[in-house]
Every structure is written in C-alpha cells, then in structure tokens.
Scaffold this active site. Sequence first.
Site, PDB file in Angstrom:
ATOM      1  N   HIS A 192       5.814   6.196  -0.667  1.00 35.77           N
ATOM      2  CA  HIS A 192       6.600   4.997  -0.958  1.00 35.77           C
ATOM      3  C   HIS A 192       5.703   3.780  -0.742  1.00 35.77           C
ATOM      4  CE1 HIS A 192       6.639   5.362   3.401  1.00 35.77           C
ATOM      5  NE2 HIS A 192       6.709   4.041   3.397  1.00 35.77           N
ATOM      6  N   HIS A 219       0.845  -1.186   0.000  1.00 34.13           N
ATOM      7  CA  HIS A 219       0.000   0.000   0.000  1.00 34.13           C
ATOM      8  C   HIS A 219       0.884   1.241   0.000  1.00 34.13           C
ATOM      9  CE1 HIS A 219       1.206  -0.640   4.157  1.00 34.13           C
ATOM     10  NE2 HIS A 219       1.252   0.690   4.194  1.00 34.13           N
TER      11      HIS A 219
HETATM   12  O1  3AM Z   1       3.493   2.607   4.661  1.00 33.94           O
HETATM   13  P1  3AM Z   1       4.506   1.890   5.455  1.00 33.94           P
HETATM   14  O2  3AM Z   1       4.447   0.386   5.312  1.00 33.94           O
HETATM   15  O3  3AM Z   1       5.899   2.418   5.271  1.00 33.94           O
HETATM   16  O4  3AM Z   1       5.237   1.616   9.261  1.00 33.94           O
HETATM   17  C1  3AM Z   1       3.820   1.715   9.203  1.00 33.94           C
HETATM   18  C2  3AM Z   1       3.310   1.534   7.802  1.00 33.94           C
HETATM   19  O5  3AM Z   1       4.172   2.245   6.966  1.00 33.94           O
HETATM   20  C3  3AM Z   1       3.407   3.126   9.467  1.00 33.94           C
HETATM   21  O6  3AM Z   1       2.107   3.210   8.949  1.00 33.94           O
HETATM   22  C4  3AM Z   1       1.985   2.287   7.867  1.00 33.94           C
HETATM   23  C5  3AM Z   1       0.794   1.409   8.110  1.00 33.94           C
HETATM   24  O7  3AM Z   1       0.912   0.714   9.323  1.00 33.94           O
HETATM   25  N1  3AM Z   1       3.446   3.476  10.888  1.00 33.94           N
HETATM   26  C6  3AM Z   1       3.340   2.663  11.936  1.00 33.94           C
HETATM   27  N2  3AM Z   1       3.427   3.356  13.087  1.00 33.94           N
HETATM   28  C7  3AM Z   1       3.610   4.657  12.746  1.00 33.94           C
HETATM   29  C8  3AM Z   1       3.769   5.855  13.479  1.00 33.94           C
HETATM   30  N3  3AM Z   1       3.763   5.880  14.801  1.00 33.94           N
HETATM   31  C9  3AM Z   1       3.630   4.729  11.335  1.00 33.94           C
HETATM   32  N4  3AM Z   1       3.788   5.880  10.680  1.00 33.94           N
HETATM   33  C10 3AM Z   1       3.946   6.986  11.435  1.00 33.94           C
HETATM   34  N5  3AM Z   1       3.924   6.991  12.791  1.00 33.94           N
END
Ligand code: 3AM
Length: 178
Positions: A121, A37
């Site tokens: 990304h 995603h």
């Molecule tokens: O889109 P990606 O996969 O890079 O790493 C988590 C994931 O990122 C991110 O939100 C997306 C969906 O879970 N994520 C998790 N905790 C987070 C936080 N505290 C976060 N992004 C920002 N702050």
Amino acid sequence: MRLFVALDLPWSAREQLAALSGSGIPGARWVPPENYHLTLRFIGDIPSHVARDVDDALLGLRSRGFALTLTGMGTFSKGGVSSALWVGVERTPPLDHLRNKIEMALQRCGLEPERRKFQPHVTLARLDNPAEGKVAAFVQAHNLFRTEALPVEHFTLFSSLLCKDHAVYTPEAEYELA
Ligand code: 3AM
C-alpha cells in the site's frame, strides 16, 4: 539507524496521489508527496554494523524490474478505529518475488522474520480518531482510482527520522533491478 526498504514512486504518480489528498477528512495528517512510498520491509532501529551487512545483502540481491499499478483505496484500523488511509497496489508475482527475496536477504543478516502479512500500500494519511463516515465516504469516492503501469527499476533503503509531527525519509542506498 531506523531503516526500511521501499519503492519510491515517479513524480507523475506522486502528483496523482497529491491531487487526492488534503481535504475531506478533518484532522487527517496527510503524507507530504515527497514521503510517498511502498514499504517492502520495515527494519527498525539497527546498529550501524548490521546496517552495513544489510546494505551488502541487498547489493547482492538479483531480481527483475517490473511494472506496478496503484489502484483502489482502503484503511488500516486499530481497535476498530481507522488509523491510516492508503492507496492499494495491484498484487503481482514480481512484486511478491522481490519482497520475498528482500525478506530472505534480511534474515540472512540475522534480522528476525517479519511476522506481519505483506499488504502492499501507499499511505496517504494517518488518522487519529477520525469521523468514520467521512473516511468511508472518501474511500468510496476514490475507490476507482488507478494509475498507469509504473516502471520499477530499483528499490531503496531509507532511513527514517521521526520528528515531532512528521517523519523525514532519506534514501541511503538504491539497488538496481535487472
Ligand atoms: O509504509 P507505511 O507508511 O504504511 O508506519 C511506518 C511506515 O509505513 C512503518 O514503516 C513505514 C516506514 O516508516 N512502520 C513503522 N514502525 C513499524 C513497525 N514497528 C512499521 N512497520 C512495522 N513495524
């Protein structure tokens, strides 16, 4: 409920990403294709009454569909150590516009502003103390990766359930773009 707003990807693109994945970086935790995603806004844990406000606000958001191209490859690092491997996204005004509208809608629901810079990304793998040479070689080998222009006709509110060694993402609501 732990929530985030994201774009899902057509299966053609998921297949292309999956074809890159799975080897070349020992110890990498490759994201399963159903979990790919593009996060537009991480929300985090919010009470269900706020989640209802968020849903209402996103339902009221008006924005246009657009085309998205995934291109290039890179990493995020923590303390100089690579922690995530991702495929990049061509930055376009409609993508930024949608992201900004979502941010404004969420702030109107009382959520704190997102302080982190938007770096669109699609995460391919999470890394724990990887062999940096292997990561660099992987990025270099796939740097010319590029998808065709992918139509974006909706965005999605996902819930995220963190299990022991993987996350389960469930689409809770989809919001159509004009
Ligand atoms: O889109 P990606 O996969 O890079 O790493 C988590 C994931 O990122 C991110 O939100 C997306 C969906 O879970 N994520 C998790 N905790 C987070 C936080 N505290 C976060 N992004 C920002 N702050």
